[in-house]
Design a protein around this motif. Structure first.
Motif, PDB file in Angstrom:
ATOM      1  N   GLN A  21       5.026   7.953  -0.282  1.00 29.32           N
ATOM      2  CA  GLN A  21       5.653   6.954   0.647  1.00 29.32           C
ATOM      3  C   GLN A  21       5.100   7.465   2.199  1.00 29.32           C
ATOM      4  N   ARG A  22       4.875   8.678   2.269  1.00 31.06           N
ATOM      5  CA  ARG A  22       4.492   9.275   3.861  1.00 31.06           C
ATOM      6  C   ARG A  22       2.827   8.627   3.843  1.00 31.06           C
ATOM      7  N   TYR A  23       2.112   8.616   2.958  1.00 29.22           N
ATOM      8  CA  TYR A  23       0.955   8.272   2.945  1.00 29.22           C
ATOM      9  C   TYR A  23       0.879   6.407   3.182  1.00 29.22           C
ATOM     10  N   GLU A  24       1.850   6.079   2.387  1.00 30.65           N
ATOM     11  CA  GLU A  24       2.097   4.251   2.544  1.00 30.65           C
ATOM     12  C   GLU A  24       2.479   3.947   3.823  1.00 30.65           C
ATOM     13  N   TRP A  25       3.364   4.855   4.524  1.00 32.13           N
ATOM     14  CA  TRP A  25       3.919   4.298   5.831  1.00 32.13           C
ATOM     15  C   TRP A  25       2.737   4.445   6.670  1.00 32.13           C
ATOM     16  N   ILE A  26       1.760   5.533   6.655  1.00 30.40           N
ATOM     17  CA  ILE A  26       0.664   5.549   7.733  1.00 30.40           C
ATOM     18  C   ILE A  26      -0.181   4.365   7.306  1.00 30.40           C
ATOM     19  N   TYR A  27      -0.339   4.032   6.115  1.00 33.64           N
ATOM     20  CA  TYR A  27      -1.449   2.991   5.545  1.00 33.64           C
ATOM     21  C   TYR A  27      -0.879   1.670   6.271  1.00 33.64           C
ATOM     22  N   GLY A  28       0.424   1.579   6.158  1.00 34.30           N
ATOM     23  CA  GLY A  28       1.086   0.422   6.645  1.00 34.30           C
ATOM     24  C   GLY A  28       1.007   0.192   8.124  1.00 34.30           C
ATOM     25  N   THR A  29       0.880   1.228   8.955  1.00 38.42           N
ATOM     26  CA  THR A  29       0.562   1.071  10.380  1.00 38.42           C
ATOM     27  C   THR A  29      -0.846   0.568  10.988  1.00 38.42           C
ATOM     28  N   ARG A  30      -1.633   0.388   9.897  1.00 37.39           N
ATOM     29  CA  ARG A  30      -3.051  -0.076  10.283  1.00 37.39           C
ATOM     30  C   ARG A  30      -3.268  -1.637   9.953  1.00 37.39           C
ATOM     31  N   SER A  31      -3.365  -2.303  11.254  1.00 34.16           N
ATOM     32  CA  SER A  31      -3.369  -3.696  10.940  1.00 34.16           C
ATOM     33  C   SER A  31      -4.555  -4.026   9.911  1.00 34.16           C
ATOM     34  N   GLU A  32      -5.605  -3.431   9.900  1.00 36.65           N
ATOM     35  CA  GLU A  32      -6.732  -3.620   9.049  1.00 36.65           C
ATOM     36  C   GLU A  32      -6.616  -3.195   7.748  1.00 36.65           C
ATOM     37  N   SER A  33      -5.516  -2.541   7.448  1.00 35.81           N
ATOM     38  CA  SER A  33      -5.280  -2.183   6.025  1.00 35.81           C
ATOM     39  C   SER A  33      -5.159  -3.348   5.172  1.00 35.81           C
ATOM     40  N   GLN A  34      -5.606  -3.348   3.875  1.00 37.04           N
ATOM     41  CA  GLN A  34      -5.509  -4.470   3.159  1.00 37.04           C
ATOM     42  C   GLN A  34      -4.331  -4.482   2.176  1.00 37.04           C
ATOM     43  N   TYR A  35      -3.535  -5.685   1.729  1.00 40.61           N
ATOM     44  CA  TYR A  35      -2.614  -5.473   0.981  1.00 40.61           C
ATOM     45  C   TYR A  35      -2.803  -6.603  -0.071  1.00 40.61           C
ATOM     46  N   GLN A  36      -3.659  -7.434  -0.035  1.00 47.10           N
ATOM     47  CA  GLN A  36      -4.028  -8.576  -0.927  1.00 47.10           C
ATOM     48  C   GLN A  36      -4.443  -8.074  -2.398  1.00 47.10           C
TER      49      GLN A  36
END
Length: 243
Positions: A172-187
Motif C-alpha cells: 500500500q505504501r507504494y500504491e499510495w505514491i503511485y496514485g499521487t502521480r497524475s500520469e500513472s496508468q490505472y486502465q
C-alpha cells in the motif's frame, strides 16, 4: 496538536500508536527519508515515550524505518522506495492472492456471483476515481485495497490473513505514491481486474490464478518505473504531517 491516543477496545496504546505511525508512513504524511524522532511523536500523539519506543521498534523490524548513523548519533528515517522492493513485494502478494483466489473459485456459483458483482462495482469506482483530476491518493488507496480484500478475505483462514496483513501495508505504501502521480496508468490495472472477476464468475481456478499472478507481475513493472523516475528527481525538502 492532534488529539491524544487513548486506551480503547480497539487495542492498547502501543498498538494504536504503531498503527497510526505506520498509516502516516504508508500514506506519505511522513515521507521517505524523513527523520522520525521519538520525543516529537510522543508530543504530537499525546502519549508517553514508552509506547512510541515500542512502536518504533516494530517499524524498524518491519523495515518502515531505518536507523542511520550521523557521526556519533543514530537517527531513524523512513525507508526509501526501491524498485527491488517492488519486485519482491509484488511477487509475494501475487503468490498469496493466487492461493486465495483458487479457494474462491471453489465456492458455489451463487457465492461467486455475489463476489464477482461486488468486485465489478469496486473496479468501476476505481476506474472513475483514477480519471478524476486532481486525484485523491487516499481514495485510490482505499478502493485498491477493498478490491483485493474482497476476494482474499472471503475464504482466508487465520494464517493466510496474518501473513497477508503483514505484506499488504508494505504494498500500500507504494500504491499510495503511485496514485499521487497524475500520469500513472490505472486502465491496465482495471482491465486486469476484469479478467480476475471473469475467472471468479466462471469458477475457473487456473484462469483466476494466472490472472492474479499476471496482474501483479505487470503492476510491478508499472510501479517500478514510477519509483525509478522518482529516484532521478532532485530531493525536495521533506515535510512531515501528523494529521
Amino acid at each position: 496538536m492532534t488529539s491524544p491516543i487513548v486506551e480503547s477496545a480497539h487495542g492498547s496504546i502501543p498498538e494504536r500508536t504503531y498503527e497510526r505511525l505506520r498509516d502516516l508512513i504508508i500514506r506519505g504524511r511522513i515521507p521517505a527519508g524523513a527523520r522520525v524522532v521519538e520525543a516529537e511523536v510522543a508530543l504530537q500523539f499525546g502519549v508517553s515515550r514508552t509506547p512510541v519506543r515500542e512502536a518504533l521498534a516494530r517499524l524498524i523490524h518491519e523495515r518502515y524505518l531505518v536507523p542511520t548513523s550521523t557521526g556519533r548519533r543514530t537517527q531513524l528515517v523512513v525507508a526509501h522506495f526501491t524498485s527491488d522492493d517492488v519486485r519482491e513485494l509484488w511477487g509475494i502478494i501475487g503468490a498469496l492472492e493466487s492461493y486465495a483466489v483458487a479457494r474462491v473459485t471453489a465456492l458455489s456459483e451463487p457465492k461467486r456471483t455475489v463476489i464477482a458483482d461486488d468486485l465489478r462495482e469496486l473496479n468501476l469506482d476505481l476506474k472513475a476515481e483514477s480519471q478524476s483530476r486532481p486525484r485523491d491518493p487516499d481514495k485510490l488507496f482505499e478502493l485498491q485495497t477493498a478490491f483485493h480484500l474482497r476476494f482474499v478475505y472471503e475464504t482466508a483462514g487465520s494464517h493466510l490473513r496474518s501473513i497477508y496483513d503483514a505484506v499488504r501495508p508494505q504494498v500500500q505504501r507504494y500504491e499510495w505514491i503511485y496514485g499521487t502521480r497524475s500520469e500513472s496508468q490505472y486502465q491496465p490495472s482495471t482491465n486486469e481486474h476484469m479478467r480476475i472477476i471473469a475467472a471468479i464468475r466462471l469458477g475457473d481456478a487456473a484462469a483466476a490464478q494466472a490472472s492474479v499472478v499476471s496482474h501483479w507481475r505487470k503492476a510491478a513493472v508499472r510501479t517500478a518505473k514510477v519509483i525509478e523516475e522518482l529516484s532521478r528527481q532532485p530531493r525536495r525538502k521533506l515535510r512531515t504531517s501528523f494529521r
